[in-house]
Design a protein around this motif. Structure first.
Motif, PDB file in Angstrom:
ATOM      1  N   ASN A 295       0.840  -1.204   0.000  1.00 53.51           N
ATOM      2  CA  ASN A 295       0.000   0.000   0.000  1.00 53.51           C
ATOM      3  C   ASN A 295       0.867   1.243   0.000  1.00 53.51           C
ATOM      4  OD1 ASN A 295      -2.183  -1.679   0.211  1.00 53.51           O
ATOM      5  ND2 ASN A 295      -2.980  -0.783   2.075  1.00 53.51           N
ATOM      6  N   ARG A 296       0.385   2.272  -0.612  1.00 54.92           N
ATOM      7  CA  ARG A 296       1.065   3.565  -0.610  1.00 54.92           C
ATOM      8  C   ARG A 296       0.631   4.365   0.615  1.00 54.92           C
ATOM      9  NH1 ARG A 296       4.123   1.480  -3.881  1.00 54.92           N
ATOM     10  NH2 ARG A 296       3.945   1.773  -6.095  1.00 54.92           N
ATOM     11  N   ASN A 297       1.365   5.436   0.885  1.00 52.12           N
ATOM     12  CA  ASN A 297       0.956   6.359   1.940  1.00 52.12           C
ATOM     13  C   ASN A 297      -0.149   7.261   1.415  1.00 52.12           C
ATOM     14  OD1 ASN A 297       2.826   5.411   3.760  1.00 52.12           O
ATOM     15  ND2 ASN A 297       4.361   6.915   3.223  1.00 52.12           N
ATOM     16  N   ILE A 298      -0.879   7.856   2.334  1.00 50.43           N
ATOM     17  CA  ILE A 298      -1.881   8.842   1.958  1.00 50.43           C
ATOM     18  C   ILE A 298      -1.137  10.024   1.342  1.00 50.43           C
ATOM     19  CG2 ILE A 298      -3.645  10.414   2.843  1.00 50.43           C
ATOM     20  CD1 ILE A 298      -4.155   8.288   5.051  1.00 50.43           C
ATOM     21  N   ILE A 299      -1.582  10.494   0.188  1.00 51.52           N
ATOM     22  CA  ILE A 299      -0.897  11.560  -0.543  1.00 51.52           C
ATOM     23  C   ILE A 299      -0.744  12.791   0.347  1.00 51.52           C
ATOM     24  CG2 ILE A 299      -1.073  13.161  -2.506  1.00 51.52           C
ATOM     25  CD1 ILE A 299      -2.446  10.900  -4.035  1.00 51.52           C
ATOM     26  N   GLY A 300       0.459  13.330   0.371  1.00 56.56           N
ATOM     27  CA  GLY A 300       0.737  14.539   1.138  1.00 56.56           C
ATOM     28  C   GLY A 300       1.052  14.288   2.602  1.00 56.56           C
ATOM     29  N   SER A 301       1.204  13.008   2.979  1.00 56.60           N
ATOM     30  CA  SER A 301       1.525  12.714   4.373  1.00 56.60           C
ATOM     31  C   SER A 301       2.420  11.481   4.443  1.00 56.60           C
ATOM     32  CB  SER A 301       0.244  12.479   5.187  1.00 56.60           C
ATOM     33  OG  SER A 301      -0.227  11.166   5.006  1.00 56.60           O
ATOM     34  N   THR A 302       2.847  11.162   5.644  1.00 55.71           N
ATOM     35  CA  THR A 302       3.621   9.934   5.851  1.00 55.71           C
ATOM     36  C   THR A 302       2.747   8.850   6.498  1.00 55.71           C
ATOM     37  OG1 THR A 302       4.369  10.763   7.995  1.00 55.71           O
ATOM     38  CG2 THR A 302       5.801  11.177   6.086  1.00 55.71           C
ATOM     39  N   ASN A 303       1.435   9.094   6.591  1.00 53.17           N
ATOM     40  CA  ASN A 303       0.514   8.136   7.197  1.00 53.17           C
ATOM     41  C   ASN A 303       0.199   6.997   6.234  1.00 53.17           C
ATOM     42  OD1 ASN A 303       0.323   9.725   9.493  1.00 53.17           O
ATOM     43  ND2 ASN A 303      -1.395  10.887   8.675  1.00 53.17           N
ATOM     44  N   SER A 304       0.123   5.791   6.771  1.00 56.87           N
ATOM     45  CA  SER A 304      -0.180   4.612   5.961  1.00 56.87           C
ATOM     46  C   SER A 304      -1.639   4.610   5.528  1.00 56.87           C
ATOM     47  CB  SER A 304       0.096   3.341   6.767  1.00 56.87           C
ATOM     48  OG  SER A 304       1.465   3.240   7.076  1.00 56.87           O
ATOM     49  N   LEU A 305      -1.895   3.996   4.385  1.00 53.70           N
ATOM     50  CA  LEU A 305      -3.247   3.810   3.889  1.00 53.70           C
ATOM     51  C   LEU A 305      -3.711   2.435   4.364  1.00 53.70           C
ATOM     52  CD1 LEU A 305      -5.575   4.835   2.152  1.00 53.70           C
ATOM     53  CD2 LEU A 305      -4.451   3.793   0.185  1.00 53.70           C
ATOM     54  N   TYR A 306      -4.696   2.418   5.256  1.00 52.57           N
ATOM     55  CA  TYR A 306      -5.151   1.161   5.848  1.00 52.57           C
ATOM     56  C   TYR A 306      -6.227   0.503   4.992  1.00 52.57           C
ATOM     57  CZ  TYR A 306      -2.459   2.002  10.026  1.00 52.57           C
ATOM     58  OH  TYR A 306      -1.417   2.185  10.890  1.00 52.57           O
ATOM     59  N   GLU A 307      -6.315  -0.809   5.124  1.00 53.79           N
ATOM     60  CA  GLU A 307      -7.355  -1.590   4.458  1.00 53.79           C
ATOM     61  C   GLU A 307      -8.677  -1.395   5.199  1.00 53.79           C
ATOM     62  OE1 GLU A 307      -7.077  -3.524   1.650  1.00 53.79           O
ATOM     63  OE2 GLU A 307      -5.059  -2.711   1.469  1.00 53.79           O
ATOM     64  N   PRO A 308      -9.810  -1.750   4.560  1.00 54.44           N
ATOM     65  CA  PRO A 308     -11.108  -1.585   5.228  1.00 54.44           C
ATOM     66  C   PRO A 308     -11.195  -2.424   6.497  1.00 54.44           C
ATOM     67  CG  PRO A 308     -11.403  -2.034   2.888  1.00 54.44           C
ATOM     68  CD  PRO A 308      -9.947  -2.235   3.191  1.00 54.44           C
ATOM     69  N   GLY A 309     -12.004  -1.948   7.436  1.00 53.84           N
ATOM     70  CA  GLY A 309     -12.269  -2.704   8.662  1.00 53.84           C
ATOM     71  C   GLY A 309     -13.258  -3.821   8.375  1.00 53.84           C
ATOM     72  N   ARG A 310     -13.995  -4.210   9.389  1.00 49.32           N
ATOM     73  CA  ARG A 310     -14.967  -5.298   9.253  1.00 49.32           C
ATOM     74  C   ARG A 310     -15.960  -4.953   8.138  1.00 49.32           C
ATOM     75  NH1 ARG A 310     -17.243  -5.086  14.104  1.00 49.32           N
ATOM     76  NH2 ARG A 310     -15.573  -6.319  15.003  1.00 49.32           N
ATOM     77  N   THR A 311     -16.139  -5.891   7.223  1.00 46.86           N
ATOM     78  CA  THR A 311     -17.015  -5.677   6.079  1.00 46.86           C
ATOM     79  C   THR A 311     -17.923  -6.887   5.905  1.00 46.86           C
ATOM     80  OG1 THR A 311     -15.216  -4.456   4.994  1.00 46.86           O
ATOM     81  CG2 THR A 311     -17.048  -5.147   3.610  1.00 46.86           C
ATOM     82  N   PHE A 312     -19.219  -6.636   5.868  1.00 52.11           N
ATOM     83  CA  PHE A 312     -20.196  -7.695   5.633  1.00 52.11           C
ATOM     84  C   PHE A 312     -20.543  -7.708   4.140  1.00 52.11           C
ATOM     85  CE2 PHE A 312     -20.673  -6.284   9.958  1.00 52.11           C
ATOM     86  CZ  PHE A 312     -20.747  -7.471  10.674  1.00 52.11           C
ATOM     87  N   TYR A 313     -20.770  -8.876   3.583  1.00 56.20           N
ATOM     88  CA  TYR A 313     -21.154  -8.936   2.171  1.00 56.20           C
ATOM     89  C   TYR A 313     -22.205  -9.996   1.937  1.00 56.20           C
ATOM     90  CZ  TYR A 313     -18.070 -13.012   1.785  1.00 56.20           C
ATOM     91  OH  TYR A 313     -17.484 -14.231   1.957  1.00 56.20           O
ATOM     92  N   ILE A 314     -23.029  -9.733   0.923  1.00 61.38           N
ATOM     93  CA  ILE A 314     -24.024 -10.673   0.404  1.00 61.38           C
ATOM     94  C   ILE A 314     -23.930 -10.580  -1.105  1.00 61.38           C
ATOM     95  CG2 ILE A 314     -26.468 -11.273   0.220  1.00 61.38           C
ATOM     96  CD1 ILE A 314     -26.912  -9.867   2.903  1.00 61.38           C
ATOM     97  N   ASN A 315     -23.659 -11.690  -1.754  1.00 60.28           N
ATOM     98  CA  ASN A 315     -23.575 -11.742  -3.217  1.00 60.28           C
ATOM     99  C   ASN A 315     -24.519 -12.796  -3.744  1.00 60.28           C
ATOM    100  OD1 ASN A 315     -21.471  -9.893  -3.144  1.00 60.28           O
ATOM    101  ND2 ASN A 315     -19.908 -11.475  -3.179  1.00 60.28           N
TER     102      ASN A 315
END
Length: 167
Positions: free
Chosen positions: A142-162
């Motif tokens: 993953n890249r950092n958030i543009i304009g910062s040194t903060n990491s770009l995190y993946e989504p938290g808990r995600t429910f799905y129905i397909n």
């Protein structure tokens, strides 16, 4: 300036088994260690190049850490109903490139339960939860958030129905 020599060592392995005719297990894993035997690092000061320094045995950037996926499922009702559990493991990545100003990333474990229901041969209903424990994690690539040194995190808990319809 091209690099003269690189070393890549690693593996990818996987396997699957069906036990007791209804329980299936799938395991996949991979790891690579790669480095430049010699590379020039551009020295930056106030975002300006001020010189270079030669590094020896610097890890190649953007190489993910050891990762493994374990999936187990069990079939009920003539394969119409199939609960599953997927466990994703990534170790921390400490082999980072100094020449590319790369940063280490922490490891993580994810638990992802799901359910597949096939009421008809042409229709499949999938239900599940990604990142069940709501773990804050970032993939090494993953890249950092543009304009910062903060990491770009993946989504938290995600429910799905397909609903999948085969035509």
């Amino acid at each position: 300036n091209n690099v003269q020599w690189v070393t890549l060592l690693g593996f990818e392995a996987g396997g699957s088994a069906i036990m007791y005719q209804k329980l299936s297990v799938v395991v996949n894993a991979g790891y690579t260690y790669a480095y430049f035997t010699e590379i020039e690092k551009i020295i930056l000061e106030n975002n300006q190049a001020i010189g270079t320094v030669t590094l020896k045995n610097d890890p190649i950037p953007e190489i993910p850490p050891f990762e493994a996926i374990f999936k187990t499922s069990y079939s009920f009702l003539n394969n119409m109903l199939q609960p599953e559990l997927v466990i994703v493991l990534a170790l921390n990545q400490q082999a980072v490139s100094k020449s590319a100003y790369e940063k280490p990333t922490p490891g993580f474990v994810l638990f992802e339960p799901g359910l597949t229901y096939r009421p008809f041969t042409f229709a499949t209903l999938l239900l599940g939860v990604k990142n069940l424990t709501n773990r804050a994690y970032t993939m090494h690539l993953n890249r950092n958030i543009i304009g910062s040194t903060n990491s770009l995190y993946e989504p938290g808990r995600t429910f799905y129905i397909n609903l999948v319809i085969d035509l």
